[in-house]
Design an enzyme around this catalytic site. Structure first.
Site, PDB file in Angstrom:
ATOM      1  N   GLU A   1      -5.916  -3.298   0.571  1.00 21.15           N
ATOM      2  CA  GLU A   1      -6.680  -2.343  -0.235  1.00 21.15           C
ATOM      3  C   GLU A   1      -7.192  -2.942  -1.534  1.00 21.15           C
ATOM      4  OE1 GLU A   1      -6.284   2.032  -2.401  1.00 21.15           O
ATOM      5  OE2 GLU A   1      -4.507   1.100  -1.522  1.00 21.15           O
TER       6      GLU A   1
ATOM      7  N   ASP B   1      -1.438  -1.677   2.676  1.00 27.64           N
ATOM      8  CA  ASP B   1      -1.528  -0.864   1.467  1.00 27.64           C
ATOM      9  C   ASP B   1      -0.265  -1.162   0.665  1.00 27.64           C
ATOM     10  OD1 ASP B   1      -1.897   0.983  -0.526  1.00 27.64           O
ATOM     11  OD2 ASP B   1      -2.535   2.589   0.821  1.00 27.64           O
TER      12      ASP B   1
ATOM     13  N   ILE C   1       0.898  -0.226  -2.268  1.00 25.86           N
ATOM     14  CA  ILE C   1       1.544   1.003  -2.737  1.00 25.86           C
ATOM     15  C   ILE C   1       0.683   2.162  -2.281  1.00 25.86           C
ATOM     16  CG2 ILE C   1       2.443   2.334  -4.665  1.00 25.86           C
ATOM     17  CD1 ILE C   1       2.611  -0.184  -6.325  1.00 25.86           C
ATOM     18  N   ASP C   2       1.097   2.841  -1.238  1.00 29.40           N
ATOM     19  CA  ASP C   2       0.384   4.054  -0.841  1.00 29.40           C
ATOM     20  C   ASP C   2       1.009   5.206  -1.615  1.00 29.40           C
ATOM     21  OD1 ASP C   2      -1.638   5.272   1.001  1.00 29.40           O
ATOM     22  OD2 ASP C   2       0.099   6.518   1.462  1.00 29.40           O
TER      23      ASP C   2
ATOM     24  N   THR D   1      -0.204   5.434  -5.303  1.00 31.77           N
ATOM     25  CA  THR D   1      -0.197   4.818  -6.638  1.00 31.77           C
ATOM     26  C   THR D   1      -0.114   5.861  -7.746  1.00 31.77           C
ATOM     27  OG1 THR D   1      -1.426   2.873  -5.887  1.00 31.77           O
ATOM     28  CG2 THR D   1      -1.497   3.353  -8.237  1.00 31.77           C
TER      29      THR D   1
ATOM     30  N   ASP E   1      -4.561   3.355   4.629  1.00 35.18           N
ATOM     31  CA  ASP E   1      -3.734   4.525   4.380  1.00 35.18           C
ATOM     32  C   ASP E   1      -2.944   4.946   5.617  1.00 35.18           C
ATOM     33  OD1 ASP E   1      -4.772   4.944   1.718  1.00 35.18           O
ATOM     34  OD2 ASP E   1      -6.552   5.843   2.615  1.00 35.18           O
TER      35      ASP E   1
END
Length: 279
Positions: free
Chosen positions: A76, A103, A105-106, A108, A229
């Site tokens: 990402e 991702d 940190i899905d 954030t 995601d």
């Protein structure tokens, strides 16, 4: 399709690499909770990035490259912000034999505010099909793991989707992505609320999908998502016995951005709620 199951590549297990990588990234992210230094906006004030997101993606990328230096990686934080940037990046890498989708940190926004609902998401695509998916919640130390044709697991135990047969019995989840706060989505949300037991909007599509696979919620829908995601979470749901489509009922592909995922039993009933969604 058994021929597409990827158990080992050059003597190394991609699932084991993903698990190890997610664990290391997650522990580092956990150590940074409440102490990030730089907060930037990407497409809007709801679309955030910190140096922790970028550092975690670099860590993940470096570890995957150590084991699989010839594989493509789509992360990402390495993509131009916005839906068009995501679309172009996926098109560019779509035909790679092996494609890791990351991702770091899905969730954030949750991470920034200290709300404990975020995760590391790592998916592997082999010849255009999802082959492995790992989602790690570092705060609960929960590692959700799936491999095509081999089931879905949490802490080494196989997980299955829930058994609710009707929407009225279902605990659902949804979300409001930064690029889609449209009246259409809000209207549909309010229409669905009275039809279900309740709805959770906790701010991480990947973790919602992992919870669906584990039977903690009955279904999940959200428009305007990106492939990073949901890639790992989609395989988790499928391997746990659930169903994933777009909002019109078409099978999930890497290009799908509007997601409907359920335990399978309530899927058709949920899709009826979106019958006129695109009119």
């Amino acid at each position: 399709m058994a021929e597409r199951i990827v158990t080992s590549i050059a003597g190394k297990s991609p699932v084991a690499v993903a698990v190890n990588t997610a664990a290391k990234a997650g522990e580092w992210i956990k150590s940074k909770l409440g102490s990030y230094e730089n907060l930037e906006e990407k497409t809007s004030s709801q679309d955030l990035v910190t140096e922790v997101d970028q550092g975690a993606e670099k860590l993940i990328t470096n570890l995957i490259n150590t084991y699989f230096p010839n594989h493509a990686i789509l992360g990402e934080e390495s993509v131009e912000p916005g839906p068009e940037g995501a679309k172009r990046a996926l098109e560019k890498m779509r035909n790679e034999e092996y494609l890791w989708i990351i991702d770091p940190i899905d969730g954030t926004t949750n991470f920034v505010h200290g709300f404990p609902f975020f995760c590391v998401s790592i998916g592997l695509v082999h010849e255009g099909e999802l082959a492995a998916g790992v989602i790690y919640d570092p705060l609960r130390d929960e590692m959700f793991v799936s491999e095509k044709g081999k089931g879905a697991y949490l802490k080494g135990r196989q997980i299955r989707v829930s058994r609710e047969l009707r929407l009225s019995e279902s605990l659902m989840a949804s979300g409001f992505p930064p690029q889609d706060r449209s009246d259409r989505h809000l209207q549909k949300f309010t229409e669905i609320v009275p039809k279900v037991r309740n709805i959770r909007t906790s701010g991480s599509a990947a973790l919602h999908l992992a919870y669906l696979a584990a039977g903690r919620i009955s279904g999940f829908w959200e428009p305007s998502l990106n492939v990073w995601d949901v890639a790992a979470g989609v395989l988790l749901v499928q391997e746990a016995g659930g169903r994933v489509t777009d909002l019109q009922g078409n099978p999930y592909t890497l290009e799908t951005t509007d997601i409907a995922a359920t335990n399978g039993h309530i899927h058709d009933e949920l899709l009826k709620c979106f019958k006129n969604y695109y009119d």
